[in-house]
Write a protein that holds these residues in place. Structure first.
Motif, PDB file in Angstrom:
ATOM      1  N   GLY A 206      36.157  43.517  30.970  1.00  4.38           N
ATOM      2  CA  GLY A 206      35.959  42.250  30.278  1.00  4.38           C
ATOM      3  C   GLY A 206      37.194  41.377  30.365  1.00  4.38           C
ATOM      4  O   GLY A 206      37.107  40.160  30.568  1.00  4.38           O
ATOM      5  N   ALA A 207      38.366  41.999  30.235  1.00  2.76           N
ATOM      6  CA  ALA A 207      39.614  41.239  30.259  1.00  2.76           C
ATOM      7  C   ALA A 207      39.897  40.693  31.654  1.00  2.76           C
ATOM      8  O   ALA A 207      40.517  39.646  31.807  1.00  2.76           O
ATOM      9  N   VAL A 208      39.454  41.399  32.698  1.00  2.80           N
ATOM     10  CA  VAL A 208      39.668  40.936  34.073  1.00  2.80           C
ATOM     11  C   VAL A 208      39.019  39.570  34.267  1.00  2.80           C
ATOM     12  O   VAL A 208      39.664  38.612  34.696  1.00  2.80           O
ATOM     13  N   THR A 209      37.746  39.463  33.895  1.00  2.00           N
ATOM     14  CA  THR A 209      37.029  38.205  34.143  1.00  2.00           C
ATOM     15  C   THR A 209      37.422  37.139  33.119  1.00  2.00           C
ATOM     16  O   THR A 209      37.547  35.967  33.472  1.00  2.00           O
ATOM     17  N   ALA A 210      37.645  37.572  31.869  1.00  2.00           N
ATOM     18  CA  ALA A 210      37.981  36.575  30.838  1.00  2.00           C
ATOM     19  C   ALA A 210      39.348  35.957  31.103  1.00  2.00           C
ATOM     20  O   ALA A 210      39.538  34.750  30.935  1.00  2.00           O
ATOM     21  N   ALA A 211      40.315  36.779  31.523  1.00  2.00           N
ATOM     22  CA  ALA A 211      41.655  36.236  31.785  1.00  2.00           C
ATOM     23  C   ALA A 211      41.598  35.240  32.939  1.00  2.00           C
ATOM     24  O   ALA A 211      42.279  34.214  32.934  1.00  2.00           O
ATOM     25  N   PHE A 212      40.768  35.533  33.935  1.00  2.00           N
ATOM     26  CA  PHE A 212      40.606  34.582  35.056  1.00  2.00           C
ATOM     27  C   PHE A 212      40.041  33.267  34.533  1.00  2.00           C
ATOM     28  O   PHE A 212      40.556  32.184  34.806  1.00  2.00           O
ATOM     29  N   GLU A 213      38.993  33.378  33.754  1.00  2.00           N
ATOM     30  CA  GLU A 213      38.289  32.208  33.222  1.00  2.00           C
ATOM     31  C   GLU A 213      39.203  31.358  32.326  1.00  2.00           C
ATOM     32  O   GLU A 213      39.215  30.144  32.406  1.00  2.00           O
ATOM     33  N   LEU A 214      39.983  32.012  31.465  1.00  2.00           N
ATOM     34  CA  LEU A 214      40.767  31.294  30.453  1.00  2.00           C
ATOM     35  C   LEU A 214      42.128  30.857  31.003  1.00  2.00           C
ATOM     36  O   LEU A 214      42.757  29.949  30.462  1.00  2.00           O
TER      37      LEU A 214
END
Lengths: 337, 335
Positions: A206-214
């Motif tokens: 979850g953190a992989v994609t969220a960090a990219f997004e944010l």
């Protein structure tokens, strides 16, 4: 709501795979303070705009460990696989919840003494069957792929010590929801995003994609770490009641560690350092290498009995984490460094 | 009967500390029989029936349950304990416990910090401690004392036609005996709710001496091993096949005529198909000059754990079989 209530309400709800009760509830609490952004998976984020473009991300994971059904037999016994690390030695005769068409209770089989030849070896979770008590009717309610979670209700021990399930990482989530309340309506020197991320226990996905997004400039992963207890040497743990554990590691940003330590010192906030030789086992590991790289540190709550339904922590440590991160955000993090 | 069973399983009564259970039982049998308590804490009751009995019959159930006893407190405020009765170490690890009104957990090394070998084997029971959240010996001793009992908690839940709870051994027997006392009885009989079964069948020894019966029935719960992977020959008894009737265990060779009469009663029941374990019959049948004894047991999976599982119909049939045997023995129809 005080932080204990937030923690207990989050603990009572589950979030694992397609079950997202805890994430939905956490989103509702956050939405009182900021607009909520739902990310591609079940992660939720709340953004607080500050005076600069610099963005500081505080992350805690909202998912939990559990199990998934791999077989339903004709007598109502289930076979499960673990989702996240579980001590299978402690499963026999443990009552859990099966999330089938409806939630049903079930008990892991315990082998009676006359059937266990000598010392039992616990190496394969698929050998410890789960008893639904439903016989052939089990198949009407439970299917392969359904999730199984622990079921202990949170409770108070002595003083400010509490116990419950999924404190890893509802402890971090509770701190960040509390912080959202503190940030609400405040003038912040930089943008602060609070992220409750999914699927940490399955490889920090979850953190992989969220960090990219944010796309933050700087991040703190707020998680739990090993607290002192019977059979654990002082070198491998922090102390319950010893305050926020500030991470120092080759994969973390040392300037952040130092500023967090200074912030704690200057404000009289209880803290302890947690020195690790490499990867931290938290979302910090993946956020730090998101996009072109993000300055990242860990701030952890000392926790006993991690990954059990009798996790134990002290509320004063949650307060230390909240106080530390509040002061750190109000100082603008490393924006001016 | 099941409301009473639920309330009984929610009470704590580790061997030697059964008062909460005994007080509850007295509140339920008061007015339905004559009773007294003895120096050990046993309740001994006389149920008057419509007719006088040709045999003096004692029906027994035990009030105690397995659990833990606090032996000392460490400098860090953790509680050292011994098991009271037979408890497997896997059932201790990371469990919630209750010491009176004080909550605790049994804490240990988390799975992440275990070596490969440690992950596969149970730790030694004496390496486990109860954690009540105290940070020093002084703080802990302000809340608990050595000698206090702890129970591993487990709530009462229905699972289909099954019941999951702690201490079904032997609150099931207590619930059945209470319901027999609260019902009209054809014949006079004696009842005992006895202490300290799990630490050597001790209460029943004194109760049987006091009553001096000709015959006795132990109402019990026994190991059912009808779990996934168990061979047919190893299942001992099965949930749903009725109460188990014993011919022999490690404490007793049972009265053959009573055993046969139970199996031929027409009430759904099954033989306990193993020579294993033991119950208060071991004390009852050797009392004074000898007592003809029968055991009727509710099949129970995961016995001596916080999650015992038993079948509702088995409990109902155990109550029916007990009533049938009381009438048969007391009327003289069962010789």
């Amino acid at each position: 709501m005080d932080i204990k209530e937030i923690l207990f309400e989050l603990s009572r709800r589950d979030a694992l795979g397609s079950i997202n009760d805890a994430a939905v509830y956490a989103g509702e609490l956050l939405s009182r303070f900021a607009e909520i952004k739902k990310l591609g998976n079940m992660s939720v984020a709340a953004a607080f705009n500050g005076k600069s473009d610099y963005t500081l991300l505080f992350d805690a994971h909202i998912d939990q460990i559990g199990m998934i059904v791999t077989d339903v037999d004709s007598e109502g016994f289930l076979t499960v696989a673990n989702s996240g690390g579980i001590d299978i030695r402690s499963l026999p005769a443990r009552a859990v919840t099966v999330h089938g068409k409806e939630k049903i209770p079930a008990v892991f089989c315990a082998t009676p003494p006359h059937l266990s030849a000598g010392e039992t070896e616990y190496s394969d979770i698929s050998k410890i069957k789960l008893d639904t008590g439903l016989g052939e009717k089990a198949a009407e309610i439970v299917s392969v792929g359904d999730y199984v979670t622990f079921s202990a209700e949170p409770a108070e021990l002595t003083g400010d010590t509490v116990t419950g399930r999924s404190f890893d990482d509802r402890a971090g989530a509770a701190c960040l929801i509390e912080l959202a309340g503190r940030f609400s309506g405040k003038d912040l020197p930089c943008n602060v995003i609070i992220l409750l991320s999914d699927a940490e226990e399955l490889g920090m996905r979850g953190a992989v994609t969220a960090a990219f997004e944010l796309s933050p400039d700087e991040a703190v992963a707020v998680d739990v770490s090993f607290g002192d207890g019977p059979g654990i040497s002082d070198e491998e743990c922090g102390n319950l009641g010893g305050g926020a554990m500030i991470g120092i590691s080759p994969v973390l940003d040392r300037a952040m560690s130092d500023k967090l330590i200074n912030t704690a010192e200057e404000n009289g906030i209880m803290y302890q350092t947690e020195v690790m030789g490499g990867r931290t086992g938290t979302n910090a590991d993946v956020i730090a290498v998101s996009r072109g790289g993000v300055k990242t540190c860990t701030v952890s709550v000392p926790l006993r009995n991690m990954h059990t339904e009798t996790e134990v922590l002290r509320l004063c440590d949650l307060e230390s984490v909240c106080d530390l991160l509040e002061k750190y955000a109000l100082s603008g993090g490393l924006a001016d460094v | 009967m099941f409301d009473i069973l639920r309330e009984l399983t929610e009470l704590d009564g580790v061997s030697g500390d059964e008062k909460a259970v005994s007080d509850y039982i007295i509140s339920k049998i008061e007015g339905f029989c004559e009773y007294k308590t003895d120096p050990l804490g046993n309740i001994i009751a006389f149920k008057k029936g419509r007719n006088r009995s040709v045999k003096k019959l004692l029906v027994d159930a035990h009030t105690d349950e397995v659990g833990l006893i606090i032996t000392s407190v460490t400098a860090d405020g953790f509680l050292k304990f011994s098991a009271v009765g037979g408890i497997d170490t896997s059932v201790l690890m990371f469990r919630r416990v209750r010491i009176g009104k004080i909550n605790g957990v049994i804490s240990g090394k988390p799975v992440h910090l275990l070596s490969g070998d440690e992950k596969k084997k149970l730790p030694k029971a004496d390496s486990l401690y109860i954690d009540i959240g105290a940070s020093s010996r002084e703080e802990a001793l302000g809340l608990v004392r050595p000698g206090d009992r702890a129970v591993i908690t487990g709530g009462y839940t229905e699972m289909g036609g099954r019941i999951k709870a702690k201490a079904i051994d032997d609150r099931a027997g207590c619930a059945i005996l209470i319901s027999l006392i609260r019902s009209e009885s054809e014949y006079d009989f004696y009842a005992s709710f006895t202490v300290q079964e799990e630490v050597g069948l001790r209460g029943a020894k004194a109760a049987a001496f006091t009553v001096a019966p000709d015959s006795a029935i132990a109402l019990e719960a026994t190991t059912a091993a009808d779990i996934a992977g168990a061979a047919e020959s190893q299942k001992v008894c099965r949930l749903g096949d009725g109460p188990a009737v014993s011919f022999m265990d490690r404490a007793t060779v049972y009265d053959r005529a009573y055993y046969s009469a139970a199996l031929e009663s027409g009430i759904k029941c099954q033989p306990k198909a193993a020579v294993a374990g033991g119950n208060n019959s071991g004390s009852l049948h050797l009392s004074r000059g000898g007592v003809r004894t029968l055991a009727i047991s509710v099949p129970c999976r995961y016995i001596h754990s916080p999650s015992c599982v038993a079948d509702r119909e088995d409990i109902e049939n155990a109550a029916k079989l007990a009533a049938y045997m009381i009438n048969g023995i007391c009327s003289g129809n069962i010789k």
